[in-house]
Design an enzyme around this catalytic site. Structure first.
Site, PDB file in Angstrom:
ATOM      1  N   CYS A 129       0.865  -1.186   0.000  1.00 21.73           N
ATOM      2  CA  CYS A 129       0.000   0.000   0.000  1.00 21.73           C
ATOM      3  C   CYS A 129       0.901   1.236   0.000  1.00 21.73           C
ATOM      4  O   CYS A 129       1.796   1.340   0.833  1.00 21.73           O
ATOM      5  CB  CYS A 129      -0.898  -0.011   1.236  1.00 21.73           C
ATOM      6  N   THR A 192      -1.310  -0.285  -6.021  1.00 19.65           N
ATOM      7  CA  THR A 192      -1.440   1.002  -6.729  1.00 19.65           C
ATOM      8  C   THR A 192      -0.096   1.727  -6.827  1.00 19.65           C
ATOM      9  O   THR A 192       0.811   1.504  -6.035  1.00 19.65           O
ATOM     10  CB  THR A 192      -2.452   1.899  -5.996  1.00 19.65           C
TER      11      THR A 192
HETATM   12  C1  LIG Z   1     -10.344   1.899  -3.212  1.00 21.38           C
HETATM   13  C2  LIG Z   1      -9.197   0.927  -3.224  1.00 21.38           C
HETATM   14  C3  LIG Z   1      -8.883   0.241  -2.053  1.00 21.38           C
HETATM   15  C4  LIG Z   1      -7.842  -0.687  -2.049  1.00 21.38           C
HETATM   16  N1  LIG Z   1      -7.544  -1.365  -0.898  1.00 21.38           N
HETATM   17  C5  LIG Z   1      -6.561  -2.312  -0.899  1.00 21.38           C
HETATM   18  C6  LIG Z   1      -6.301  -3.084   0.271  1.00 21.38           C
HETATM   19  O1  LIG Z   1      -6.951  -2.968   1.313  1.00 21.38           O
HETATM   20  N2  LIG Z   1      -5.276  -3.991   0.201  1.00 21.38           N
HETATM   21  C7  LIG Z   1      -4.532  -4.205  -0.940  1.00 21.38           C
HETATM   22  O2  LIG Z   1      -3.636  -5.050  -0.942  1.00 21.38           O
HETATM   23  N3  LIG Z   1      -4.797  -3.492  -2.071  1.00 21.38           N
HETATM   24  C8  LIG Z   1      -5.777  -2.568  -2.066  1.00 21.38           C
HETATM   25  N4  LIG Z   1      -6.053  -1.870  -3.222  1.00 21.38           N
HETATM   26  C9  LIG Z   1      -5.265  -2.151  -4.450  1.00 21.38           C
HETATM   27  C10 LIG Z   1      -5.988  -3.163  -5.361  1.00 21.38           C
HETATM   28  O3  LIG Z   1      -6.163  -4.409  -4.717  1.00 21.38           O
HETATM   29  C11 LIG Z   1      -5.190  -3.358  -6.672  1.00 21.38           C
HETATM   30  O4  LIG Z   1      -3.900  -3.850  -6.362  1.00 21.38           O
HETATM   31  C12 LIG Z   1      -5.038  -2.066  -7.473  1.00 21.38           C
HETATM   32  O5  LIG Z   1      -6.206  -1.280  -7.388  1.00 21.38           O
HETATM   33  C13 LIG Z   1      -4.723  -2.337  -8.944  1.00 21.38           C
HETATM   34  O6  LIG Z   1      -5.727  -3.115  -9.558  1.00 21.38           O
HETATM   35  P1  LIG Z   1      -6.948  -2.451 -10.426  1.00 21.38           P
HETATM   36  O7  LIG Z   1      -6.315  -1.528 -11.423  1.00 21.38           O
HETATM   37  O8  LIG Z   1      -7.663  -3.609 -11.031  1.00 21.38           O
HETATM   38  O9  LIG Z   1      -7.796  -1.690  -9.441  1.00 21.38           O
HETATM   39  C14 LIG Z   1      -7.092  -0.931  -3.241  1.00 21.38           C
HETATM   40  C15 LIG Z   1      -7.426  -0.236  -4.416  1.00 21.38           C
HETATM   41  C16 LIG Z   1      -8.472   0.669  -4.429  1.00 21.38           C
HETATM   42  C17 LIG Z   1      -8.795   1.389  -5.713  1.00 21.38           C
END
Ligand SMILES: Cc1cc2nc3c(=O)[nH]c(=O)nc-3n(C[C@H](O)[C@H](O)[C@H](O)COP(=O)(O)O)c2cc1C
Length: 310
Positions: A129, A192
């Site tokens: 994170c 992210t």
């Molecule tokens: C609103 C939000 C909350 C997230 N919370 C977590 C989390 O609690 N733990 C984690 O490992 N990743 C978290 N992520 C990251 C996602 O699991 C993922 O790695 C990242 O968004 C990239 O994938 P995507 O482009 O499909 O969203 C979060 C992402 C978003 C947008």
């Protein structure tokens, strides 16, 4: 029809699409909903030792074309409360992966024992994170730290461990190799990308926390590059994450070396119906391209295919 089941980190998935952590996965019912909509498995919100309210609002900003910017601050009910949500999802038949975050190797290990006791099929370690002080990237930023945390966890649980790697690093493959040395059953990449947006009229950052994390279509090429580099170095399975919105996106990750993919932001945009569409679309795409099984396509975009075709 192409075979969609995959074996990843010793877990048999009915298809390669996993609900990513932090999106839609806060309650047992929402996890069950994603499973019933067709996800191959569901990953919980990252859970910590104690309840956390997260950052004040605004915590999220939507950019329709390219994704989300968020700094939620890891809000979660804590490990004492959360097992009952996992129980709800498991009773619905879901394949549940538990995500945890901690501020030290010791805290991760203690949380992992509690998470393993819920009966999850695997544990994903949030080492990535980008915006939570004392957590995530701050303790998963170097190979030494990653190895220490993963080893501390694998010494106390037999449940397969997936280390979630940050893209905010010079060498993602070095972090993945460290996870492998520590005993991880798989690595997932990416979380992210550290990012910020400024409101020029208010003369301050859009999110209350200032820095946040970027997700969605904009980060897909970055996630793909990380998976590509990691696949060339490690022997354990790789799970691709970042900007998966279409069956083609998923197949790009698979051809780069992923055995499964996580879907996050696109669930926010399309709802959980996206899992059914992705599953059917990937099956059609594999048929069209002459692949009998997902596993036959893993890593085939690499010049040396010896790793991908096993
Ligand atoms: C609103 C939000 C909350 C997230 N919370 C977590 C989390 O609690 N733990 C984690 O490992 N990743 C978290 N992520 C990251 C996602 O699991 C993922 O790695 C990242 O968004 C990239 O994938 P995507 O482009 O499909 O969203 C979060 C992402 C978003 C947008």
């Amino acid at each position: 029809m192409a075979e969609l089941t995959v074996d990843c980190a010793g877990v048999n998935l009915r298809n390669p699409f996993l609900l990513a952590s932090g999106i839609w996965g806060e309650s047992g019912e929402s996890l069950a909903g994603a499973w019933n909509a067709g996800a191959g498995g569901v990953i919980t919100k990252s859970i910590g030792s104690v309840p956390r309210p997260g950052y004040p609002n605004p915590t999220i900003e939507t950019y329709e074309r390219w994704g989300l910017l968020n700094a939620m601050g890891l809000p979660n009910p804590g490990i004492d409360e959360y097992p009952r949500e996992i129980e709800v999802a498991r009773r619905a038949g879901a394949t549940v992966i538990g995500s945890i975050f901690g501020g030290s190797a010791k805290e991760f290990a203690a949380l992992a024992e509690r998470m393993a006791a819920t009966g999850v099929v695997a544990i994903e370690l949030n080492l990535s994170c980008p915006h939570a002080e004392g957590y995530g990237t701050e303790i998963g930023g170097t190979p030494e730290e990653v190895e220490r945390v993963v080893r501390a966890v694998t010494e106390v649980v037999s449940t397969p461990v997936i280390a979630k790697i940050t893209p905010n690093t010079r060498d993602p493959a070095a972090l993945a190799l460290a996870a492998e040395r520590g005993g991880a059953a798989a690595v997932s990449a990416i979380n992210t990308l550290r990012a910020i947006a400024i409101d020029v009229r208010l003369r301050r950052p859009v999110l209350a926390h200032g820095l946040g994390g970027l997700s969605g279509p904009a980060i897909k090429p970055v996630g793909l590059a990380c998976v590509w580099q990691i696949f060339e170095k490690v022997s354990i399975p790789v799970v691709g994450v970042g900007g998966v919105a279409t069956p083609e996106d998923a197949l790009e990750y698979i051809m780069a070396g992923a055995r499964a993919v996580e879907v996050g932001t696109q669930v926010t945009f399309d709802g959980i119906g996206v899992f059914g569409r992705l599953r059917e679309g990937l099956s059609r795409l594999l048929d069209e391209l002459g692949f009998a099984r997902v596993e036959d396509a893993v890593g085939v975009a690499h010049p040396t295919t010896s790793r991908g075709l096993g």
